[in-house]
Scaffold this active site. Structure first.
Site, PDB file in Angstrom:
ATOM      1  N   CYS A  59       0.916  -1.276  -0.236  1.00 27.49           N
ATOM      2  CA  CYS A  59      -0.101   0.067   0.015  1.00 27.49           C
ATOM      3  C   CYS A  59       0.764   1.152   0.011  1.00 27.49           C
ATOM      4  CB  CYS A  59      -0.748   0.017   1.238  1.00 27.49           C
ATOM      5  SG  CYS A  59      -1.954  -1.458   1.436  1.00 27.49           S
ATOM      6  N   LEU A 113      -3.787  -1.489  -1.622  1.00 29.97           N
ATOM      7  CA  LEU A 113      -3.716  -2.566  -2.423  1.00 29.97           C
ATOM      8  C   LEU A 113      -4.338  -3.710  -1.640  1.00 29.97           C
ATOM      9  CD1 LEU A 113      -2.992  -3.477  -5.354  1.00 29.97           C
ATOM     10  CD2 LEU A 113      -1.005  -4.046  -4.521  1.00 29.97           C
TER      11      LEU A 113
END
Length: 606
Positions: free
Chosen positions: A2, A52
């Site tokens: 992320c 993500l």
């Protein structure tokens, strides 16, 4: 995988603070396209996150995540989160999600800063403790995940990428000339806690940071050189295999499909073969880039034939895409593209993204402690000379010269460099390279701006430590992160599982280099699962590209035609070396690439 961002800045009005955190988050949207969040857990404290989704794909994994007085923004994977969760549940902790993020929060609640000692994985995170009004930050043991920050007075800003910190009121744009010099002369994109920007620092691998609203306290929680393992196994190859397989099993944990980069070299073949051995039969996709004159598909083909459940994807980059890829990569990296091989990795990630892959295994990290680089030989031979093992030194030198088909000139060169490694420290050796290997682009301004501390009396192990933490791996991991994140892909590096690294790092030299082979213990350990043509190949190639030789004279020729914008660079030296290069002299091609790339970055993206 992320993007994290945030700050503690009580002098910033709330409306302006909200604008800043949104700009920071939006600048890293490529790192997490699945979800986005901001939160202010206390007055003057703001966290941002780009998600993500890999573990627990539900909204329960949303970040920033709060539990009681603790709030976290986190990038990475804790591969043993299931085992830690079970331990915490037995201690009475309750969970409302299936994410590893919540496991970190509960682990911090139970163990405080010592929670990181329980983690196996890669991470960069920040936790705000509203009870103590204190920020706790941590970066994984080998620096796989980035953590950048700016601190001034009572304000502290942090982010995954430098571009997010450019939205901070503390950012001035002042450059770090010492890092520019290291980039050109050595190819180091990072060094210690420094970046290309004067006020932007990075948390070093294996460090924790505490900000109490006034001061920053940074301390190491991990010390590789302090760990001395005595294997209970009489067979190091079997012990290595057990630890490597354990790492592969953990790195395959995901709620989305996992694939692998694949060059056909020893490291990526080891990863792919281990996955097939442990999880076959099953669908598994690999991704390979090749060029005319740099094509390892014949080696990769041996693995594809051995494991027919693999779905291979290959790509020969279109020459017309090279210029655009260079421009995009420079913007993505936040720093100059210091070598053309990083563009090959960029194309691999792009290929995987086109197939919908969100997680890729990668063979990064083994060369640095398994001694895969051929210049490791200088330190191996220095180790034998210092130990008085002259017959072993002569035998290994002869064996390598036979297997590599070296002529007398190469053998003499290797012998002389081995003697230098015997007599000089790593600091002295790198200082010689810094000042004399390539032309001096900076004239009298070039100063030795690095220090390689003495770690171990054994030259090979001392060299290995600096490969991991100083000279090579940190630069490779930075580009691995930026290239994968450019296409919203989580790159995982199973060779950097710390129990595996610690064991292999502690092995004596002959288990790393022996009988004309580097990475000897890996070859012995995995010989029964890999094709013999790969296991016992003796040439080494990384992400090979025609970049410095071909691209810079063709698709990227415009870089050489650019006006020299860098005031630090000696114009006469640059013009002389550029002219020699354009006339066909490739001796300093890498140096020419670095200066040209730095010049483009300085003009357009600094």
């Amino acid at each position: 995988m992320c993007g994290i961002s945030g700050f503690v800045d009580k002098a910033l009005p709330e409306v302006e603070a909200r604008t800043v955190i949104l700009r920071m988050v939006n600048s890293q949207s490529h790192r997490g396209p699945d979800d986005q969040g901001i939160e202010s857990p206390s007055s003057g404290v703001w966290f941002g996150h780009n998600r993500l989704a890999i573990i627990d794909l539900s909204p329960d994994g949303h970040q920033p995540m709060s539990r009681g007085h603790l709030t976290i923004t986190y990038n990475g994977e804790i591969y043993n989160y299931l085992e830690i969760r079970t331990e915490l549940e037995k201690a009475g902790y309750r969970f409302t999600s299936h994410s590893d993020t919540e496991v970190i929060l509960r682990a911090f609640e139970r163990w405080g800063a010592d929670c990181v000692q329980h983690f196996r994985g890669m991470w960069a995170f920040a936790i705000w403790d509203a009870q103590k009004n204190r920020l706790f930050c941590s970066r994984d043991r080998f620096g796989i995940k980035p953590f950048h920050y700016i601190h001034k007075g009572e304000a502290f800003y942090f982010a995954s990428e430098i571009k997010a910190l450019k939205h901070s009121r503390l950012y001035s744009g002042r450059l770090n000339s010492f890092q520019l010099m290291r980039d050109v002369q050595l190819g180091w994109s990072v060094y210690s806690n420094e970046t290309h920007y004067y006020e932007i620092k990075q948390l070093r691998p294996g460090e924790n940071l505490i900000f109490d609203g006034h001061s920053v306290f940074i301390y190491p929680y991990y010390c590789l050189e302090c760990i001395h393992l005595n294997s209970t196994s009489q067979q190091p190859a079997e012990e290595f295999k057990a630890r490597f397989f354990d790492s592969i099993r953990l790195h395959m944990r995901a709620d989305v499909e996992v694939g692998s980069t694949f060059s056909g070299g020893l490291d990526s073949s080891a990863v792919v073969s281990a996955v097939q051995h442990l999880f076959s039969p099953g669908k598994f996709q690999t991704f390979t880039v090749w060029y005319d004159g740099a094509d390892e598909r014949p080696f990769a083909q041996q693995v594809w034939e051995k494991f027919p459940t693999i779905t291979p994807h290959t790509l020969q980059p279109d020459p017309n895409e090279i210029s655009d890829a260079f421009v995009r990569a420079t913007r993505q990296y936040d720093i100059p593209v210091s070598g053309s091989s990083y563009l090959s990795q960029y194309f691999v990630m792009k290929l995987a993204h086109q197939q919908g892959i969100k997680v890729l295994l990668d063979g990064q990290g083994s060369d640095e402690y398994l001694m895969g680089y051929h210049h490791s030989l200088y330190r191996l031979f220095a180790t034998y000379i210092r130990q008085g093992k002259l017959l072993t030194f002569i035998r290994e030198l002869f064996t390598f010269s036979q297997m590599q088909h070296w002529g007398a000139r190469k053998v003499i060169d290797l012998f002389l460099k081995s003697m230098l490694s015997t007599l000089f420290t790593e600091q002295q050796l790198y200082r010689l390279e810094y000042h004399h290997f390539y032309p001096n682009a900076f004239g009298r301004m070039l100063k030795t701006s690095f220090f390689l501390k003495h770690i171990d009396d054994q030259p090979l192990r001392n060299f290995s430590w600096h490969l991991l933490y100083t000279s090579i791996l940190q630069t490779l991991l930075l580009h691995e992160d930026r290239n994968s994140m450019a296409f919203s892909i989580e790159a995982r590096v199973p060779f950097l599982d710390h129990p595996l690294v610690e064991y292999t790092y502690s092995l004596p030299p002959h288990w790393k280099i022996q009988k004309g082979y580097t990475k000897y213990v890996l070859r012995q350990a995995l010989a029964d699962i890999m094709p013999a043509g790969i296991t016992w190949r003796v040439d080494k190639k990384g992400f090979v590209t025609p970049g410095e030789i071909l691209w810079l004279r063709n698709q990227l020729r415009w870089l050489l035609d650019e006006h020299l914008h860098l005031p630090l660079i000696e114009r006469m030296v640059w013009e002389r070396e550029k002219e020699k290069f354009l006339k066909g002299d490739n001796k300093n091609a890498r140096w020419v690439w670095r200066v040209a790339s730095l010049n483009y970055w300085y003009k357009n993206l600094r």
